[in-house]
Write a protein that holds these residues in place. Structure first.
Motif, PDB file in Angstrom:
ATOM      1  N   GLN A 154      -4.519 -13.081   4.241  1.00  0.00           N
ATOM      2  CA  GLN A 154      -3.594 -13.624   3.248  1.00  0.00           C
ATOM      3  C   GLN A 154      -4.155 -14.890   2.598  1.00  0.00           C
ATOM      4  O   GLN A 154      -4.076 -15.065   1.378  1.00  0.00           O
ATOM      5  CB  GLN A 154      -2.239 -13.911   3.899  1.00  0.00           C
ATOM      6  CG  GLN A 154      -1.098 -14.113   2.929  1.00  0.00           C
ATOM      7  CD  GLN A 154      -1.069 -15.498   2.326  1.00  0.00           C
ATOM      8  OE1 GLN A 154      -1.539 -16.460   2.930  1.00  0.00           O
ATOM      9  NE2 GLN A 154      -0.517 -15.610   1.122  1.00  0.00           N
ATOM     10  N   SER A 157      -7.187 -13.822   0.299  1.00  0.00           N
ATOM     11  CA  SER A 157      -6.904 -12.890  -0.800  1.00  0.00           C
ATOM     12  C   SER A 157      -5.699 -13.270  -1.644  1.00  0.00           C
ATOM     13  O   SER A 157      -5.546 -12.776  -2.766  1.00  0.00           O
ATOM     14  CB  SER A 157      -6.680 -11.486  -0.245  1.00  0.00           C
ATOM     15  OG  SER A 157      -5.489 -11.438   0.536  1.00  0.00           O
ATOM     16  N   SER A 159      -2.699 -12.358  -0.936  1.00  0.00           N
ATOM     17  CA  SER A 159      -1.835 -11.181  -0.935  1.00  0.00           C
ATOM     18  C   SER A 159      -0.378 -11.543  -0.649  1.00  0.00           C
ATOM     19  O   SER A 159      -0.093 -12.494   0.087  1.00  0.00           O
ATOM     20  CB  SER A 159      -2.303 -10.184   0.129  1.00  0.00           C
ATOM     21  OG  SER A 159      -3.627  -9.768  -0.108  1.00  0.00           O
ATOM     22  N   SER A 160       0.532 -10.757  -1.196  1.00  0.00           N
ATOM     23  CA  SER A 160       1.937 -10.882  -0.840  1.00  0.00           C
ATOM     24  C   SER A 160       2.137 -10.243   0.533  1.00  0.00           C
ATOM     25  O   SER A 160       1.232  -9.575   1.058  1.00  0.00           O
ATOM     26  CB  SER A 160       2.811 -10.163  -1.874  1.00  0.00           C
ATOM     27  OG  SER A 160       2.595  -8.756  -1.805  1.00  0.00           O
ATOM     28  N   GLU A 163       1.785  -6.476   0.210  1.00  0.00           N
ATOM     29  CA  GLU A 163       0.380  -6.121   0.015  1.00  0.00           C
ATOM     30  C   GLU A 163      -0.394  -6.265   1.312  1.00  0.00           C
ATOM     31  O   GLU A 163      -1.259  -5.439   1.633  1.00  0.00           O
ATOM     32  CB  GLU A 163      -0.243  -7.004  -1.063  1.00  0.00           C
ATOM     33  CG  GLU A 163       0.272  -6.727  -2.467  1.00  0.00           C
ATOM     34  CD  GLU A 163      -0.182  -7.768  -3.464  1.00  0.00           C
ATOM     35  OE1 GLU A 163      -0.207  -7.451  -4.674  1.00  0.00           O
ATOM     36  OE2 GLU A 163      -0.498  -8.913  -3.045  1.00  0.00           O
ATOM     37  N   LEU A 164      -0.072  -7.307   2.066  1.00  0.00           N
ATOM     38  CA  LEU A 164      -0.769  -7.562   3.327  1.00  0.00           C
ATOM     39  C   LEU A 164      -0.499  -6.458   4.344  1.00  0.00           C
ATOM     40  O   LEU A 164      -1.422  -5.943   4.986  1.00  0.00           O
ATOM     41  CB  LEU A 164      -0.329  -8.916   3.892  1.00  0.00           C
ATOM     42  CG  LEU A 164      -0.968  -9.374   5.203  1.00  0.00           C
ATOM     43  CD1 LEU A 164      -2.481  -9.475   5.063  1.00  0.00           C
ATOM     44  CD2 LEU A 164      -0.380 -10.717   5.626  1.00  0.00           C
ATOM     45  N   TYR A 167      -2.299  -3.334   3.297  1.00  0.00           N
ATOM     46  CA  TYR A 167      -3.748  -3.464   3.490  1.00  0.00           C
ATOM     47  C   TYR A 167      -4.128  -3.312   4.958  1.00  0.00           C
ATOM     48  O   TYR A 167      -5.092  -2.608   5.292  1.00  0.00           O
ATOM     49  CB  TYR A 167      -4.237  -4.812   2.963  1.00  0.00           C
ATOM     50  CG  TYR A 167      -5.700  -5.030   3.248  1.00  0.00           C
ATOM     51  CD1 TYR A 167      -6.677  -4.373   2.501  1.00  0.00           C
ATOM     52  CD2 TYR A 167      -6.113  -5.858   4.293  1.00  0.00           C
ATOM     53  CE1 TYR A 167      -8.023  -4.536   2.784  1.00  0.00           C
ATOM     54  CE2 TYR A 167      -7.459  -6.024   4.579  1.00  0.00           C
ATOM     55  CZ  TYR A 167      -8.411  -5.358   3.823  1.00  0.00           C
ATOM     56  OH  TYR A 167      -9.745  -5.515   4.120  1.00  0.00           O
ATOM     57  N   THR A 182      -9.477  -5.651  -0.324  1.00  0.00           N
ATOM     58  CA  THR A 182      -8.168  -6.054  -0.829  1.00  0.00           C
ATOM     59  C   THR A 182      -8.133  -5.935  -2.352  1.00  0.00           C
ATOM     60  O   THR A 182      -9.169  -5.871  -3.016  1.00  0.00           O
ATOM     61  CB  THR A 182      -7.854  -7.513  -0.447  1.00  0.00           C
ATOM     62  OG1 THR A 182      -8.879  -8.366  -0.983  1.00  0.00           O
ATOM     63  CG2 THR A 182      -7.776  -7.684   1.055  1.00  0.00           C
ATOM     64  N   SER A 184      -7.551  -8.175  -4.379  1.00  0.00           N
ATOM     65  CA  SER A 184      -8.172  -9.355  -4.970  1.00  0.00           C
ATOM     66  C   SER A 184      -9.669  -9.175  -5.152  1.00  0.00           C
ATOM     67  O   SER A 184     -10.310  -9.940  -5.876  1.00  0.00           O
ATOM     68  CB  SER A 184      -7.913 -10.579  -4.090  1.00  0.00           C
ATOM     69  OG  SER A 184      -8.498 -10.401  -2.808  1.00  0.00           O
ATOM     70  N   ALA A 209     -10.185 -15.547  -4.367  1.00  0.00           N
ATOM     71  CA  ALA A 209      -9.460 -14.379  -4.842  1.00  0.00           C
ATOM     72  C   ALA A 209      -9.542 -14.329  -6.367  1.00  0.00           C
ATOM     73  O   ALA A 209      -9.592 -15.363  -7.034  1.00  0.00           O
ATOM     74  CB  ALA A 209      -8.001 -14.443  -4.398  1.00  0.00           C
TER      75      ALA A 209
END
Length: 232
Positions: A154, A157, A159-160, A163-164, A167, A182, A184, A209
């Motif tokens: 997180q 990248s 990431s939300s 998303e995390l 992934y 990812t 990103s 990212a």
């Protein structure tokens, strides 16, 4: 440019409830995976194993080390991935952090991720040109080895939570040796083969990212796969 800072001991344990929730969700959807088998590491010709990586990590001083204890040749991996720029240990801008740190093993404390699912993490920092490169090698007794590194994914990248979680599941389901990048474009995970029981992954963060262009995604994945292939 703001570069990714070197990994500090215990950093991934202090990311807050948001990431803890994501990690828990990821564990629920990946906890039934099968174990891996056959690979190498620890700087020796012996196959990579949870016990061997633990022994390597336990030898890293509490304050970290000035060199990476694992046999990664970043220059060779960068060349294979088509990445240009001067390659060296540590971040682009030296900030006093060690090049390598270790967690888990003899350092694991009750309640910590690498104590609950006994395992070990060795983290090394390098740079390629103007980009810092974080290389995290983690192994645990049970899947998913990558789950304790959810806060690192997180952080690198951006990431939300959704998303995390997605992934981590995708990376956990991937076959050994196959990079999963990812959105990103700057973070890739590769599941590693282990000699004996357990689960292991390599996580690579390359710079900041970004938009995740196809070229950047390809190069990040290629770098991670090249590094994973160096574990004999």
């Amino acid at each position: 440019m703001t570069h990714v800072r070197a990994h500090r001991p215990g950093r991934y344990r202090r990311q807050g409830l948001l990431i803890a929730a994501a990690l828990t969700a990821a564990a629920l959807v990946t906890g039934c995976q099968s174990d891996t088998g056959g690979g190498s590491g620890g700087g020796a010709a012996a196959p990579l194993s949870l016990g061997g990586l633990t022994g390597t990590a336990d030898k890293v001083p509490d304050g970290g080390a000035s060199t990476c204890p694992l046999p990664y040749d970043l220059a060779a991996a960068a060349k294979k991935a088509g990445l240009e720029g001067e390659v060296g240990p540590g971040p682009v801008k030296a900030d006093g952090d060690p090049v390598a740190t270790a967690e888990g093993g003899k350092r694991a404390k009750p309640g910590e991720p690498l104590a609950e699912n006994p395992g070990v993490l060795v983290s090394c920092t390098f740079h390629i040109g103007k980009d810092d490169v974080e290389v995290h090698t983690v192994a645990t007794g049970k899947p998913q080895a990558l789950a304790p590194l959810a806060p690192v994914v997180q952080r690198l990248s951006g990431s939300s939570v959704d998303e995390l979680v997605a992934y981590l599941k995708k990376a956990g389901d991937a076959g050994a040796g196959k990079a999963v990048v990812t959105g990103s474009g700057n973070v890739a995970a590769v599941r590693l083969k282990l000699d004996g029981d357990g689960d292991a992954s390599l996580l690579v963060g390359l710079g900041e990212a970004g938009a995740g262009s196809p070229d950047r995604t390809r190069r990040t994945g290629a770098l991670a796969e090249a590094l994973a292939a160096q574990l004999p």
